[in-house]
Design a protein around this motif. Structure first.
Motif, PDB file in Angstrom:
ATOM      1  N   GLN A  74      29.708  36.103  40.631  1.00 17.08           N
ATOM      2  CA  GLN A  74      30.880  36.088  41.500  1.00 17.08           C
ATOM      3  C   GLN A  74      31.972  37.034  41.025  1.00 17.08           C
ATOM      4  O   GLN A  74      32.674  37.639  41.835  1.00 17.08           O
ATOM      5  CB  GLN A  74      31.436  34.664  41.589  1.00 17.08           C
ATOM      6  CG  GLN A  74      32.577  34.532  42.598  1.00 17.08           C
ATOM      7  CD  GLN A  74      32.809  33.099  42.995  1.00 17.08           C
ATOM      8  OE1 GLN A  74      31.915  32.436  43.505  1.00 17.08           O
ATOM      9  NE2 GLN A  74      34.009  32.615  42.760  1.00 17.08           N
ATOM     10  N   ASP A  75      32.112  37.209  39.720  1.00 15.18           N
ATOM     11  CA  ASP A  75      33.173  38.081  39.213  1.00 15.18           C
ATOM     12  C   ASP A  75      32.849  39.559  39.345  1.00 15.18           C
ATOM     13  O   ASP A  75      33.632  40.425  38.982  1.00 15.18           O
ATOM     14  CB  ASP A  75      33.507  37.739  37.757  1.00 15.18           C
ATOM     15  CG  ASP A  75      32.300  37.889  36.818  1.00 15.18           C
ATOM     16  OD1 ASP A  75      31.230  38.309  37.294  1.00 15.18           O
ATOM     17  OD2 ASP A  75      32.447  37.587  35.620  1.00 15.18           O
ATOM     18  N   THR A  76      31.669  39.894  39.883  1.00 14.75           N
ATOM     19  CA  THR A  76      31.319  41.296  40.107  1.00 14.75           C
ATOM     20  C   THR A  76      32.223  41.916  41.166  1.00 14.75           C
ATOM     21  O   THR A  76      32.568  43.091  41.124  1.00 14.75           O
ATOM     22  CB  THR A  76      29.849  41.426  40.551  1.00 14.75           C
ATOM     23  OG1 THR A  76      29.013  40.866  39.538  1.00 14.75           O
ATOM     24  CG2 THR A  76      29.468  42.885  40.784  1.00 14.75           C
ATOM     25  N   ASN A  77      32.613  41.129  42.146  1.00 17.37           N
ATOM     26  CA  ASN A  77      33.464  41.602  43.241  1.00 17.37           C
ATOM     27  C   ASN A  77      34.776  40.833  43.213  1.00 17.37           C
ATOM     28  O   ASN A  77      34.813  39.647  43.540  1.00 17.37           O
ATOM     29  CB  ASN A  77      32.772  41.418  44.586  1.00 17.37           C
ATOM     30  CG  ASN A  77      31.493  42.229  44.688  1.00 17.37           C
ATOM     31  OD1 ASN A  77      30.433  41.747  44.323  1.00 17.37           O
ATOM     32  ND2 ASN A  77      31.612  43.454  45.144  1.00 17.37           N
ATOM     33  N   SER A  78      35.838  41.509  42.821  1.00 17.19           N
ATOM     34  CA  SER A  78      37.120  40.828  42.630  1.00 17.19           C
ATOM     35  C   SER A  78      37.662  40.248  43.925  1.00 17.19           C
ATOM     36  O   SER A  78      38.480  39.330  43.901  1.00 17.19           O
ATOM     37  CB  SER A  78      38.135  41.795  42.022  1.00 17.19           C
ATOM     38  OG  SER A  78      38.329  42.917  42.866  1.00 17.19           O
ATOM     39  N   GLN A  82      37.502  36.042  45.515  1.00 21.00           N
ATOM     40  CA  GLN A  82      38.490  34.963  45.456  1.00 21.00           C
ATOM     41  C   GLN A  82      39.906  35.458  45.758  1.00 21.00           C
ATOM     42  O   GLN A  82      40.866  34.708  45.608  1.00 21.00           O
ATOM     43  CB  GLN A  82      38.463  34.313  44.069  1.00 21.00           C
ATOM     44  CG  GLN A  82      37.161  33.616  43.727  1.00 21.00           C
ATOM     45  CD  GLN A  82      36.865  32.466  44.670  1.00 21.00           C
ATOM     46  OE1 GLN A  82      37.760  31.711  45.047  1.00 21.00           O
ATOM     47  NE2 GLN A  82      35.609  32.330  45.066  1.00 21.00           N
ATOM     48  N   ASN A  83      40.042  36.721  46.161  1.00 21.55           N
ATOM     49  CA  ASN A  83      41.365  37.292  46.408  1.00 21.55           C
ATOM     50  C   ASN A  83      41.906  36.793  47.738  1.00 21.55           C
ATOM     51  O   ASN A  83      41.301  36.998  48.791  1.00 21.55           O
ATOM     52  CB  ASN A  83      41.268  38.826  46.407  1.00 21.55           C
ATOM     53  CG  ASN A  83      42.627  39.484  46.465  1.00 21.55           C
ATOM     54  OD1 ASN A  83      43.391  39.270  47.397  1.00 21.55           O
ATOM     55  ND2 ASN A  83      42.929  40.288  45.462  1.00 21.55           N
ATOM     56  N   ASN A 113      48.175  34.393  44.153  1.00 18.01           N
ATOM     57  CA  ASN A 113      47.043  34.295  43.233  1.00 18.01           C
ATOM     58  C   ASN A 113      45.975  33.347  43.750  1.00 18.01           C
ATOM     59  O   ASN A 113      46.242  32.452  44.558  1.00 18.01           O
ATOM     60  CB  ASN A 113      47.514  33.883  41.843  1.00 18.01           C
ATOM     61  CG  ASN A 113      48.247  35.001  41.129  1.00 18.01           C
ATOM     62  OD1 ASN A 113      47.951  36.181  41.330  1.00 18.01           O
ATOM     63  ND2 ASN A 113      49.220  34.652  40.306  1.00 18.01           N
ATOM     64  N   GLU A 114      44.754  33.550  43.264  1.00 18.41           N
ATOM     65  CA  GLU A 114      43.588  32.861  43.810  1.00 18.41           C
ATOM     66  C   GLU A 114      43.656  31.352  43.597  1.00 18.41           C
ATOM     67  O   GLU A 114      44.354  30.856  42.710  1.00 18.41           O
ATOM     68  CB  GLU A 114      42.319  33.406  43.171  1.00 18.41           C
ATOM     69  CG  GLU A 114      42.164  33.070  41.701  1.00 18.41           C
ATOM     70  CD  GLU A 114      40.883  33.641  41.123  1.00 18.41           C
ATOM     71  OE1 GLU A 114      40.118  32.874  40.526  1.00 18.41           O
ATOM     72  OE2 GLU A 114      40.650  34.856  41.289  1.00 18.41           O
ATOM     73  N   TYR A 165      49.464  45.005  43.289  1.00 20.02           N
ATOM     74  CA  TYR A 165      48.880  46.283  42.891  1.00 20.02           C
ATOM     75  C   TYR A 165      49.548  47.396  43.691  1.00 20.02           C
ATOM     76  O   TYR A 165      50.065  47.169  44.789  1.00 20.02           O
ATOM     77  CB  TYR A 165      47.357  46.305  43.050  1.00 20.02           C
ATOM     78  CG  TYR A 165      46.836  46.284  44.463  1.00 20.02           C
ATOM     79  CD1 TYR A 165      46.638  47.454  45.178  1.00 20.02           C
ATOM     80  CD2 TYR A 165      46.518  45.074  45.081  1.00 20.02           C
ATOM     81  CE1 TYR A 165      46.143  47.433  46.470  1.00 20.02           C
ATOM     82  CE2 TYR A 165      46.025  45.041  46.377  1.00 20.02           C
ATOM     83  CZ  TYR A 165      45.837  46.228  47.069  1.00 20.02           C
ATOM     84  OH  TYR A 165      45.360  46.193  48.350  1.00 20.02           O
TER      85      TYR A 165
END
Length: 279
Positions: free
Chosen positions: A11-15, A18-19, A95-96, A110
């Motif tokens: 899941q953390d491969t694509n930020s 959970q954004n 935030n998520e 950002y």
């Protein structure tokens, strides 16, 4: 784990997984113009961003001052060596965590930046054709006046404009009155009266809109008003133009079969550049 384009990945491969900006458009943003190491109309951009964050109930960090806002943007422009003429966008998102109801109101941000060719505002007097977009409408509410990342109406209308060989579309609100263009506020000159829709009609509370209203009020024999503009009024106008902080002023040359001049747009662009050079 998530499925991304047919591939099972951590899941953390694509930020974005959970954004909240991606999942729910739970974000607001500002786009600014930088000229000679300075953000034009800095206070207006900063306070609009703060107002937008309050409207959507985001928590504003104590260190998120105007000086901090300015430094973060300028530092990026300097790092890319584009601080003499560039555009930058700061996106602030919650935030998520959670679903529609967030687990926190804390924020992250950002910034992106890219060069601009011209430091001054230039009038583009080539043909610029527009028409109405009537598939969907802007709602007359406070959320319409701030910059959130929910811009699906503008996206679909931009596709419509491209498919129909238009340079832009004018958006209508739920009362079928003209609200704004896809990328900026709309102004109409009829005789000696310059008008633009009031914020209560659902248009963006534009930073350049504010500057143009102030500059136009200094021109002799021009009456400046904020009032409702109907589609029928467009056919009677002498001049139409669109405003935003990156382009400045974009004259409209044609709406359907009606053609327009750009005399006031040229005068206002000159006044705008003189004002910027003085600050």
């Amino acid at each position: 784990m998530i499925n991304f384009n047919g591939n099972i990945l951590p899941q953390d491969t694509n930020s974005f997984a959970q954004n909240r900006a991606f999942l729910y458009s739970d974000a607001v943003f500002e786009t600014v113009k930088i000229v000679h190491h300075k953000i034009l109309f800095l206070e207006d951009h900063y306070f609009r961003l703060m107002s937008s964050m309050r409207v959507v109930r985001m928590e504003i960090p104590m260190n998120f001052t105007m000086e901090y806002f300015e430094k973060q943007i300028i530092d990026l422009a300097k790092a890319k060596n584009i601080e003499n003429s560039s555009r930058a966008r700061i996106t602030v998102y919650r935030n998520e965590g959670g679903y529609y109801l967030p687990k926190t109101n804390s924020i992250s941000f950002y910034i992106t930046a890219e060069p601009l060719e011209n430091e001054s505002y230039l009038i583009d007097n080539k043909g610029y054709h527009v028409d109405l977009y009537t598939d969907f409408y802007v709602t007359k509410q406070l959320l319409s006046s701030i910059k959130t990342t929910n811009k699906i109406l503008n996206v679909t209308a931009s596709i419509y404009a491209h498919e129909n060989e238009l340079d832009n579309c004018l958006l209508l609100n739920d009362s079928k009155n003209v609200t704004e263009a896809l990328q900026g506020n709309i102004f109409m000159l009829k005789g000696n009266k310059l008008s633009t829709p009031p914020i209560s009609e659902g248009c963006l509370n534009g930073v350049m809109r504010k500057q143009i209203l102030a500059l136009a009020k200094k021109i002799e024999n021009i009456e400046v008003v904020e009032e409702i503009i109907s589609p029928f009024d467009l056919q009677k106008a002498d001049e139409l133009f669109i405003t935003n902080v990156i382009k400045g002023i974009q004259p409209i040359s044609k709406y359907r079969k009606k053609e327009y001049v750009s005399n006031l747009a040229n005068v206002l662009t000159q006044s705008l550049n003189e004002f910027i050079s003085s600050i």
